[in-house]
Design a protein around this motif. Structure first.
Motif, PDB file in Angstrom:
ATOM      1  N   VAL A 154       0.855  -1.193   0.000  1.00  0.00           N
ATOM      2  CA  VAL A 154       0.000   0.000   0.000  1.00  0.00           C
ATOM      3  C   VAL A 154       0.886   1.236   0.000  1.00  0.00           C
ATOM      4  O   VAL A 154       1.853   1.323   0.770  1.00  0.00           O
ATOM      5  CB  VAL A 154      -0.928   0.033   1.227  1.00  0.00           C
ATOM      6  CG1 VAL A 154      -1.785   1.296   1.212  1.00  0.00           C
ATOM      7  CG2 VAL A 154      -1.803  -1.202   1.290  1.00  0.00           C
ATOM      8  N   ILE A 155       0.556   2.187  -0.871  1.00  0.00           N
ATOM      9  CA  ILE A 155       1.182   3.511  -0.860  1.00  0.00           C
ATOM     10  C   ILE A 155       0.104   4.529  -0.548  1.00  0.00           C
ATOM     11  O   ILE A 155      -1.002   4.469  -1.097  1.00  0.00           O
ATOM     12  CB  ILE A 155       1.840   3.834  -2.215  1.00  0.00           C
ATOM     13  CG1 ILE A 155       3.055   2.931  -2.451  1.00  0.00           C
ATOM     14  CG2 ILE A 155       2.268   5.302  -2.273  1.00  0.00           C
ATOM     15  CD1 ILE A 155       3.686   3.099  -3.832  1.00  0.00           C
ATOM     16  N   ILE A 156       0.408   5.465   0.342  1.00  0.00           N
ATOM     17  CA  ILE A 156      -0.527   6.530   0.707  1.00  0.00           C
ATOM     18  C   ILE A 156       0.090   7.865   0.321  1.00  0.00           C
ATOM     19  O   ILE A 156       1.161   8.225   0.830  1.00  0.00           O
ATOM     20  CB  ILE A 156      -0.830   6.516   2.214  1.00  0.00           C
ATOM     21  CG1 ILE A 156      -1.429   5.171   2.640  1.00  0.00           C
ATOM     22  CG2 ILE A 156      -1.769   7.669   2.584  1.00  0.00           C
ATOM     23  CD1 ILE A 156      -1.530   4.988   4.142  1.00  0.00           C
ATOM     24  N   THR A 157      -0.530   8.580  -0.604  1.00  0.00           N
ATOM     25  CA  THR A 157      -0.074   9.932  -0.913  1.00  0.00           C
ATOM     26  C   THR A 157      -0.659  10.870   0.139  1.00  0.00           C
ATOM     27  O   THR A 157      -1.859  10.839   0.412  1.00  0.00           O
ATOM     28  CB  THR A 157      -0.496  10.367  -2.326  1.00  0.00           C
ATOM     29  OG1 THR A 157      -1.917  10.386  -2.435  1.00  0.00           O
ATOM     30  CG2 THR A 157       0.075   9.406  -3.364  1.00  0.00           C
ATOM     31  N   HIS A 158       0.188  11.726   0.713  1.00  0.00           N
ATOM     32  CA  HIS A 158      -0.202  12.445   1.934  1.00  0.00           C
ATOM     33  C   HIS A 158       0.528  13.774   2.012  1.00  0.00           C
ATOM     34  O   HIS A 158       1.700  13.885   1.623  1.00  0.00           O
ATOM     35  CB  HIS A 158       0.183  11.589   3.156  1.00  0.00           C
ATOM     36  CG  HIS A 158      -0.532  11.921   4.421  1.00  0.00           C
ATOM     37  ND1 HIS A 158      -0.283  13.067   5.146  1.00  0.00           N
ATOM     38  CD2 HIS A 158      -1.491  11.249   5.106  1.00  0.00           C
ATOM     39  CE1 HIS A 158      -1.048  13.079   6.218  1.00  0.00           C
ATOM     40  NE2 HIS A 158      -1.794  11.985   6.229  1.00  0.00           N
ATOM     41  N   GLY A 159      -0.146  14.782   2.529  1.00  0.00           N
ATOM     42  CA  GLY A 159       0.533  16.029   2.816  1.00  0.00           C
ATOM     43  C   GLY A 159       1.603  15.853   3.875  1.00  0.00           C
ATOM     44  O   GLY A 159       1.514  14.963   4.732  1.00  0.00           O
ATOM     45  N   THR A 160       2.600  16.707   3.845  1.00  0.00           N
ATOM     46  CA  THR A 160       3.750  16.525   4.741  1.00  0.00           C
ATOM     47  C   THR A 160       3.533  17.097   6.133  1.00  0.00           C
ATOM     48  O   THR A 160       4.215  16.705   7.079  1.00  0.00           O
ATOM     49  CB  THR A 160       5.012  17.174   4.140  1.00  0.00           C
ATOM     50  OG1 THR A 160       4.777  18.573   3.927  1.00  0.00           O
ATOM     51  CG2 THR A 160       5.383  16.512   2.824  1.00  0.00           C
ATOM     52  N   ASP A 161       2.562  18.033   6.285  1.00  0.00           N
ATOM     53  CA  ASP A 161       2.414  18.703   7.584  1.00  0.00           C
ATOM     54  C   ASP A 161       2.073  17.736   8.705  1.00  0.00           C
ATOM     55  O   ASP A 161       2.521  17.917   9.847  1.00  0.00           O
ATOM     56  CB  ASP A 161       1.338  19.787   7.502  1.00  0.00           C
ATOM     57  CG  ASP A 161       1.824  21.039   6.795  1.00  0.00           C
ATOM     58  OD1 ASP A 161       3.028  21.115   6.489  1.00  0.00           O
ATOM     59  OD2 ASP A 161       0.997  21.937   6.555  1.00  0.00           O
ATOM     60  N   THR A 162       1.259  16.723   8.420  1.00  0.00           N
ATOM     61  CA  THR A 162       0.860  15.771   9.462  1.00  0.00           C
ATOM     62  C   THR A 162       1.182  14.335   9.089  1.00  0.00           C
ATOM     63  O   THR A 162       0.612  13.401   9.662  1.00  0.00           O
ATOM     64  CB  THR A 162      -0.654  15.893   9.768  1.00  0.00           C
ATOM     65  OG1 THR A 162      -1.396  15.631   8.562  1.00  0.00           O
ATOM     66  CG2 THR A 162      -0.995  17.272  10.296  1.00  0.00           C
ATOM     67  N   ALA A 163       2.101  14.147   8.160  1.00  0.00           N
ATOM     68  CA  ALA A 163       2.467  12.779   7.764  1.00  0.00           C
ATOM     69  C   ALA A 163       2.999  11.990   8.954  1.00  0.00           C
ATOM     70  O   ALA A 163       2.780  10.772   9.050  1.00  0.00           O
ATOM     71  CB  ALA A 163       3.505  12.808   6.647  1.00  0.00           C
ATOM     72  N   GLU A 164       3.681  12.660   9.887  1.00  0.00           N
ATOM     73  CA  GLU A 164       4.238  11.925  11.024  1.00  0.00           C
ATOM     74  C   GLU A 164       3.138  11.407  11.944  1.00  0.00           C
ATOM     75  O   GLU A 164       3.269  10.320  12.528  1.00  0.00           O
ATOM     76  CB  GLU A 164       5.241  12.779  11.790  1.00  0.00           C
ATOM     77  CG  GLU A 164       4.707  14.046  12.414  1.00  0.00           C
ATOM     78  CD  GLU A 164       5.831  14.922  12.959  1.00  0.00           C
ATOM     79  OE1 GLU A 164       6.230  14.718  14.119  1.00  0.00           O
ATOM     80  OE2 GLU A 164       6.307  15.807  12.212  1.00  0.00           O
ATOM     81  N   GLU A 165       2.024  12.154  12.060  1.00  0.00           N
ATOM     82  CA  GLU A 165       0.927  11.671  12.895  1.00  0.00           C
ATOM     83  C   GLU A 165       0.211  10.487  12.254  1.00  0.00           C
ATOM     84  O   GLU A 165      -0.039   9.463  12.897  1.00  0.00           O
ATOM     85  CB  GLU A 165      -0.067  12.807  13.175  1.00  0.00           C
ATOM     86  CG  GLU A 165       0.433  13.774  14.230  1.00  0.00           C
ATOM     87  CD  GLU A 165       0.578  15.183  13.708  1.00  0.00           C
ATOM     88  OE1 GLU A 165       0.088  16.102  14.371  1.00  0.00           O
ATOM     89  OE2 GLU A 165       1.204  15.371  12.641  1.00  0.00           O
ATOM     90  N   THR A 166      -0.135  10.626  10.968  1.00  0.00           N
ATOM     91  CA  THR A 166      -0.803   9.524  10.267  1.00  0.00           C
ATOM     92  C   THR A 166       0.087   8.295  10.233  1.00  0.00           C
ATOM     93  O   THR A 166      -0.374   7.169  10.478  1.00  0.00           O
ATOM     94  CB  THR A 166      -1.176   9.947   8.843  1.00  0.00           C
ATOM     95  OG1 THR A 166      -2.096  11.042   8.898  1.00  0.00           O
ATOM     96  CG2 THR A 166      -1.804   8.801   8.075  1.00  0.00           C
ATOM     97  N   GLY A 167       1.362   8.492   9.946  1.00  0.00           N
ATOM     98  CA  GLY A 167       2.282   7.365   9.876  1.00  0.00           C
ATOM     99  C   GLY A 167       2.373   6.615  11.184  1.00  0.00           C
ATOM    100  O   GLY A 167       2.338   5.380  11.210  1.00  0.00           O
TER     101      GLY A 167
END
Length: 336
Positions: free
Chosen positions: A95-108
């Protein structure tokens, strides 16, 4: 992928959430500063990637088209459900998730805590919109495909691919507002270096066969980050209690410190059953127990390597799973 699958291109589920990687509006010459996150559909992004001729079978599924500053529980719930379904589907390899960088650390981190390590799950973003001069999104996306299709990618937890680096979601944080290499990894360095043509892992997979560490929550409790500043008083702590927070993360000075009156107020919160975690407002470093702050006496928890944003996410997951005792919360932060 199994050995029998190696002759076939990897089948990759691509989940889109928007962000700068799908951003548009940099102007006719691609030199403007303003843009709209999520301006391009996931189908357009995947189409651009397919034109590169990569050996991958990509299947797009759009979750949202937003800037990641607006991501919340509904999107996280949809991402977790899609990743769980992909884990159970023998036809999907990664799975690849395209995501904004501002909250990528929280989602990750949320996904890393609540998914098994069976198949690779990779977040990817960009620091420049798709129509800007020097846009980095397609290279990062191609790199993510390279990682997702590698048999050695499984068993490493959720990962973030940015700036030719593969980072563990547990360690990744955004450390610069706009630099092309905005992400850092602490306390461990990158897992690998990657280009669209090459991938070099720096060590073996370290989480092979791990189950999800925590159940994905039915809801996330209201949990706040309180930033410490010189001369502040205890009123902000009292205000947080007044709105019913269930947990507090202190973004403290130095190694998670704060004025005495603030620490005393936070200790009272902990005594009342509201877990309090001390993190640091500085960019990098460990927050240890009982260094300048007497955590044992005050009933507080040291965040160790997690900065305020990821500490808040872990604390929310713990509270949602019924873990609020300071000793148990500390053990979760120590687990690294």
């Amino acid at each position: 992928m199994t050995d029998t699958d190696l002759s076939k291109p990897p089948r990759i589920l691509v989940l889109g959430t928007g962000g700068t990687i799908a951003g548009a509006g940099a102007g006719a010459r691609g030199t403007g500063a303003a843009y709209r996150p999520g301006g391009l559909s996931l189908d357009v992004l995947v189409g651009h990637l397919a034109a590169l001729g990569l050996e991958a079978d990509l299947h797009p599924q759009e979750i949202a088209r937003i800037g990641s500053q607006d991501i919340g529980f509904a999107e996280w719930q949809a991402l977790h459900a899609a990743c769980s379904a992909a884990n159970a589907d023998p036809a999907i390899d990664a799975v690849i998730i395209t995501h904004g960088t501002d909250t990528a650390e929280e989602t990750g981190l949320l996904l890393d805590l609540t998914l098994p390590t069976t198949k690779p799950v990779i977040l990817v973003g960009a620091m420049r919109p798709a129509d800007a001069v020097g846009a980095d999104g397609m290279r990062n996306f191609a790199n993510a495909v390279k990682v997702a299709g590698d048999p050695q990618a499984a068993g490493r937890g959720v990962m973030l691919v940015m700036g030719d680096a593969v980072l563990a979601a547990r360690d990744a944080r955004k450390a610069a507002t706009s630099a092309i290499d905005a992400f850092r990894s602490f306390p461990r360095g990158p897992l690998a270096r990657v280009t669209p043509a090459t991938l070099d892992w720096f060590g073996p997979a370290h989480r092979v066969g791990e189950a999800a560490r925590y159940a994905f929550p039915a809801a996330l409790p209201r949990t706040a980050i309180l930033t410490a500043g010189a001369g502040m008083d205890a009123l902000p702590v009292e205000a947080l209690l007044g709105i019913g927070v269930k947990g507090i993360v202190l973004a403290g000075m130095g190694q998670g410190n704060a004025p005495r009156v603030v620490l005393e107020a936070l200790s009272a919160c902990a005594a009342a059953g509201v877990p309090v975690v001390r993190a640091a407002r500085v960019d990098e470093g460990l927050v240890d127990r009982n260094v300048e702050v007497d955590d044992d006496a005050l009933g507080l928890v040291a965040a160790r390597a997690l900065g305020p944003a990821r500490a808040r996410m872990l604390l929310m997951v713990l509270i949602a799973n019924g873990i609020t005792d300071p000793r148990q919360v500390q053990a979760a932060f120590d687990a690294g």
